[in-house]
Write a protein that holds these residues in place. Structure first.
Motif, PDB file in Angstrom:
ATOM      1  N   PHE A  98      -9.750  -7.014  -0.041  1.00 52.24           N
ATOM      2  CA  PHE A  98     -10.415  -8.395  -0.700  1.00 52.24           C
ATOM      3  C   PHE A  98      -9.901  -8.348  -2.253  1.00 52.24           C
ATOM      4  CE2 PHE A  98     -13.888 -10.195  -2.727  1.00 52.24           C
ATOM      5  CZ  PHE A  98     -14.078 -11.528  -2.297  1.00 52.24           C
ATOM      6  N   PHE A  99     -10.187  -7.033  -2.763  1.00 49.96           N
ATOM      7  CA  PHE A  99      -9.937  -7.112  -4.158  1.00 49.96           C
ATOM      8  C   PHE A  99      -8.642  -7.317  -4.574  1.00 49.96           C
ATOM      9  CE2 PHE A  99     -13.803  -4.233  -4.849  1.00 49.96           C
ATOM     10  CZ  PHE A  99     -14.733  -5.419  -4.798  1.00 49.96           C
ATOM     11  N   THR A 100      -7.640  -6.688  -3.650  1.00 47.05           N
ATOM     12  CA  THR A 100      -6.126  -6.874  -4.161  1.00 47.05           C
ATOM     13  C   THR A 100      -5.649  -7.951  -3.663  1.00 47.05           C
ATOM     14  OG1 THR A 100      -5.820  -4.599  -3.442  1.00 47.05           O
ATOM     15  CG2 THR A 100      -3.914  -5.784  -3.536  1.00 47.05           C
ATOM     16  N   GLU A 101      -6.341  -8.751  -2.788  1.00 45.62           N
ATOM     17  CA  GLU A 101      -5.887 -10.231  -2.462  1.00 45.62           C
ATOM     18  C   GLU A 101      -6.281 -11.061  -3.759  1.00 45.62           C
ATOM     19  OE1 GLU A 101      -7.213 -11.188   1.178  1.00 45.62           O
ATOM     20  OE2 GLU A 101      -5.946 -10.079   2.328  1.00 45.62           O
ATOM     21  N   LEU A 102      -7.248 -10.628  -4.398  1.00 45.85           N
ATOM     22  CA  LEU A 102      -7.736 -11.554  -5.740  1.00 45.85           C
ATOM     23  C   LEU A 102      -6.638 -11.275  -6.818  1.00 45.85           C
ATOM     24  CD1 LEU A 102     -11.797 -10.917  -5.474  1.00 45.85           C
ATOM     25  CD2 LEU A 102     -10.286 -12.997  -5.015  1.00 45.85           C
ATOM     26  N   GLY A 103      -6.074 -10.290  -6.698  1.00 50.93           N
ATOM     27  CA  GLY A 103      -5.078 -10.045  -7.758  1.00 50.93           C
ATOM     28  C   GLY A 103      -5.205  -8.478  -8.624  1.00 50.93           C
ATOM     29  N   PHE A 104      -6.058  -7.740  -8.103  1.00 57.09           N
ATOM     30  CA  PHE A 104      -6.254  -6.642  -8.416  1.00 57.09           C
ATOM     31  C   PHE A 104      -5.802  -5.321  -7.981  1.00 57.09           C
ATOM     32  CE2 PHE A 104      -9.780  -8.999  -9.487  1.00 57.09           C
ATOM     33  CZ  PHE A 104     -10.151  -8.618 -10.812  1.00 57.09           C
ATOM     34  N   ILE A 105      -5.034  -4.248  -8.569  1.00 58.73           N
ATOM     35  CA  ILE A 105      -4.629  -2.967  -8.170  1.00 58.73           C
ATOM     36  C   ILE A 105      -5.923  -2.025  -7.501  1.00 58.73           C
ATOM     37  CG2 ILE A 105      -3.755  -0.679  -8.562  1.00 58.73           C
ATOM     38  CD1 ILE A 105      -1.779  -2.367 -10.473  1.00 58.73           C
ATOM     39  N   THR A 106      -6.018  -1.685  -6.378  1.00 58.57           N
ATOM     40  CA  THR A 106      -7.165  -0.801  -5.909  1.00 58.57           C
ATOM     41  C   THR A 106      -6.622   0.525  -5.442  1.00 58.57           C
ATOM     42  OG1 THR A 106      -6.881  -1.711  -3.633  1.00 58.57           O
ATOM     43  CG2 THR A 106      -8.585  -2.842  -5.139  1.00 58.57           C
ATOM     44  N   LEU A 107      -7.725   1.508  -5.677  1.00 53.19           N
ATOM     45  CA  LEU A 107      -7.385   3.083  -5.531  1.00 53.19           C
ATOM     46  C   LEU A 107      -8.607   3.505  -4.433  1.00 53.19           C
ATOM     47  CD1 LEU A 107      -5.555   5.265  -5.624  1.00 53.19           C
ATOM     48  CD2 LEU A 107      -6.933   6.032  -7.732  1.00 53.19           C
ATOM     49  N   ARG A 108      -8.258   4.124  -3.325  1.00 55.27           N
ATOM     50  CA  ARG A 108      -9.397   4.500  -2.582  1.00 55.27           C
ATOM     51  C   ARG A 108      -8.995   5.953  -2.172  1.00 55.27           C
ATOM     52  NH1 ARG A 108      -6.964   0.632   0.704  1.00 55.27           N
ATOM     53  NH2 ARG A 108      -6.729   1.248   2.861  1.00 55.27           N
ATOM     54  N   TYR A 109      -9.842   6.939  -2.120  1.00 52.26           N
ATOM     55  CA  TYR A 109      -9.359   8.207  -1.991  1.00 52.26           C
ATOM     56  C   TYR A 109     -10.321   9.162  -0.947  1.00 52.26           C
ATOM     57  CZ  TYR A 109     -13.259   9.301  -5.211  1.00 52.26           C
ATOM     58  OH  TYR A 109     -14.441   9.577  -5.904  1.00 52.26           O
ATOM     59  N   ASP A 110      -9.688  10.094  -0.239  1.00 49.95           N
ATOM     60  CA  ASP A 110     -10.292  10.818   0.643  1.00 49.95           C
ATOM     61  C   ASP A 110     -11.540  11.728   0.095  1.00 49.95           C
ATOM     62  OD1 ASP A 110      -9.304   9.755   2.834  1.00 49.95           O
ATOM     63  OD2 ASP A 110      -7.740  11.150   3.073  1.00 49.95           O
ATOM     64  N   LYS A 111     -12.760  11.940   0.439  1.00 50.54           N
ATOM     65  CA  LYS A 111     -13.633  12.925  -0.263  1.00 50.54           C
ATOM     66  C   LYS A 111     -13.390  14.437   0.589  1.00 50.54           C
ATOM     67  CE  LYS A 111     -17.969  11.696   0.057  1.00 50.54           C
ATOM     68  NZ  LYS A 111     -19.147  11.062   0.438  1.00 50.54           N
ATOM     69  N   ARG A 112     -13.872  15.375  -0.138  1.00 55.73           N
ATOM     70  CA  ARG A 112     -13.551  16.581   0.277  1.00 55.73           C
ATOM     71  C   ARG A 112     -13.975  16.852   1.890  1.00 55.73           C
ATOM     72  NH1 ARG A 112     -14.516  20.368  -5.054  1.00 55.73           N
ATOM     73  NH2 ARG A 112     -14.037  18.721  -6.392  1.00 55.73           N
ATOM     74  N   GLY A 113     -12.943  17.268   2.574  1.00 53.88           N
ATOM     75  CA  GLY A 113     -13.124  17.640   4.091  1.00 53.88           C
ATOM     76  C   GLY A 113     -13.123  16.354   4.719  1.00 53.88           C
ATOM     77  N   GLU A 170       0.851  -1.153  -0.097  1.00 57.90           N
ATOM     78  CA  GLU A 170       0.056  -0.285   0.159  1.00 57.90           C
ATOM     79  C   GLU A 170       0.923   1.247  -0.094  1.00 57.90           C
ATOM     80  OE1 GLU A 170      -4.421  -0.762   1.653  1.00 57.90           O
ATOM     81  OE2 GLU A 170      -2.833  -0.219   3.326  1.00 57.90           O
ATOM     82  N   THR A 171       0.613   2.112  -0.864  1.00 60.20           N
ATOM     83  CA  THR A 171       1.134   3.413  -0.904  1.00 60.20           C
ATOM     84  C   THR A 171       0.311   4.538  -1.100  1.00 60.20           C
ATOM     85  OG1 THR A 171       2.757   2.313  -2.290  1.00 60.20           O
ATOM     86  CG2 THR A 171       2.891   4.793  -2.167  1.00 60.20           C
ATOM     87  N   GLU A 172       0.345   5.497  -0.132  1.00 59.58           N
ATOM     88  CA  GLU A 172      -0.205   7.008  -0.219  1.00 59.58           C
ATOM     89  C   GLU A 172       0.139   7.914  -1.656  1.00 59.58           C
ATOM     90  OE1 GLU A 172      -2.034   9.389   2.914  1.00 59.58           O
ATOM     91  OE2 GLU A 172      -0.214  10.507   2.518  1.00 59.58           O
ATOM     92  N   VAL A 173      -0.926   8.337  -2.292  1.00 58.49           N
ATOM     93  CA  VAL A 173      -0.528   8.839  -3.505  1.00 58.49           C
ATOM     94  C   VAL A 173      -1.653  10.151  -3.228  1.00 58.49           C
ATOM     95  CG1 VAL A 173       0.293   6.986  -5.024  1.00 58.49           C
ATOM     96  CG2 VAL A 173      -2.413   7.777  -4.852  1.00 58.49           C
ATOM     97  N   ILE A 174      -1.184  11.298  -4.241  1.00 59.40           N
ATOM     98  CA  ILE A 174      -1.874  12.454  -4.149  1.00 59.40           C
ATOM     99  C   ILE A 174      -2.335  12.578  -5.638  1.00 59.40           C
ATOM    100  CG2 ILE A 174      -1.730  14.979  -3.988  1.00 59.40           C
ATOM    101  CD1 ILE A 174       0.114  14.344  -1.715  1.00 59.40           C
TER     102      ILE A 174
END
Length: 315
Positions: free
Chosen positions: A59-74, A3-7
């Protein structure tokens, strides 16, 4: 899993999760539901710690997928104001996340996965951008105003079904008719406003958000979708009207399927208690201690295997 934090862009803080192996992988963008919840699915100041999107990402990454999730505004590390944001602002952020994934050298495909309100954003992205799959979890087909109407109808049914004098009084007072008239007046006031927020009985309301959602035609957007679509509801979810999923195949141009999972609630967890919108907050603490619904996870995994890892692409 790494896992890596990205902007993304200037200030959209996100978590990118990748399998440990080298190579290119299909990716899944997780788009959160309504309210001030961060990239992991948690509310502010320790409230409503669901960790839903973190659990789904893992769960998805363990299946072999790259996943991206991000913070909503505020939320999370993100600046800005969520209450001042409309659907257009939320779509801007979600589409920026899609563009980010599409430019990564180790991403071979992009699937958008929306939960609750996020299903509306995922639908718009699938209609307007080239993606390889669209997942609609605890939502889909209805727009926000239609979903809110179904939720009010569920509440009225429960109020009328209360035992003894309580149910009798609710029926006698016609609480449904009175509340619908009150709701219509509020929405008319919101629609007549041009401000981002408006005060209703002293409480700030996200007027821009309501106006833009009210104007959005989800079914028209679905008619432009060519990629495979997967929809998943739980039969214990009082916030959705599952019968509208029957329209899905007649709306989208590509392949579609939907499932209604027995014993699953809005947050995709196991629920043994009866479906009840009036008791949702009371039940939440207990339900959050339970795992994500096994059957729901299995259905998601099976669809991803069938439509994405097999090389299925949008047309």
């Amino acid at each position: 899993m790494i896992e890596t934090e990205v902007i993304l862009e200037k200030d959209i803080f996100a978590t990118l999760a990748c399998p440990e192996q080298e190579g290119a992988f299909p990716s899944i963008l997780l788009i959160a539901g309504s309210g001030p919840i961060d990239r992991n699915g948690n509310g502010p100041k320790g409230k409503y710690q669901t960790y839903l999107y973190q659990e789904l990402a893992h769960f998805f990454t363990e299946l072999g997928f790259i996943t991206l999730r991000y913070d909503k505004r505020g939320t999370g590390k993100r600046s800005g104001s969520l209450i001042n944001s409309g659907l257009s602002d939320l779509l801007h952020d979600a589409k920026a996340a899609v563009t980010f994934l599409q430019t990564q050298p180790n991403v071979s495909a992009v699937i958008v996965c929306g939960h609750s309100e996020g299903t509306i954003l995922a639908t718009d992205i699938a209609a307007e951008m080239t993606v390889d799959g669209c997942m609609l979890l605890s939502g889909g087909v209805d727009n926000l105003m239609e979903a809110l109407y179904h939720q009010r109808q569920q509440a009225y049914r429960e109020l009328f079904a209360m035992p003894g004098w309580k149910g009798w009084l609710n029926r006698k007072l016609k609480v449904d008719e009175k509340n619908e008239k009150k709701t219509e007046k509020i929405f008319q006031k919101i629609k007549q406003s041009s401000r981002d927020t408006i005060r209703i009985q002293g409480v700030r309301q996200p007027a821009k958000w309501f106006r833009e959602h009210e104007a959005y035609n989800t079914r028209a957007a679905l008619q432009k979708v060519t990629c495979p679509v997967f929809a998943l509801h739980g039969d214990k979810d009082p916030l959705v009207e599952s019968s509208v999923l029957e329209e899905l195949a007649g709306l989208v141009q590509g392949e579609s399927e939907y499932h209604i999972v027995k014993g699953m609630e809005h947050g995709l967890r196991e629920q043994k208690e009866p479906k009840n919108i009036l008791q949702m907050k009371k039940l939440m603490k207990t339900i959050l201690e339970r795992p994500l619904h096994k059957a729901g996870l299995q259905l998601m995994a099976a669809w991803l295997e069938r439509y994405v890892t097999s090389g299925h692409k949008s047309v």
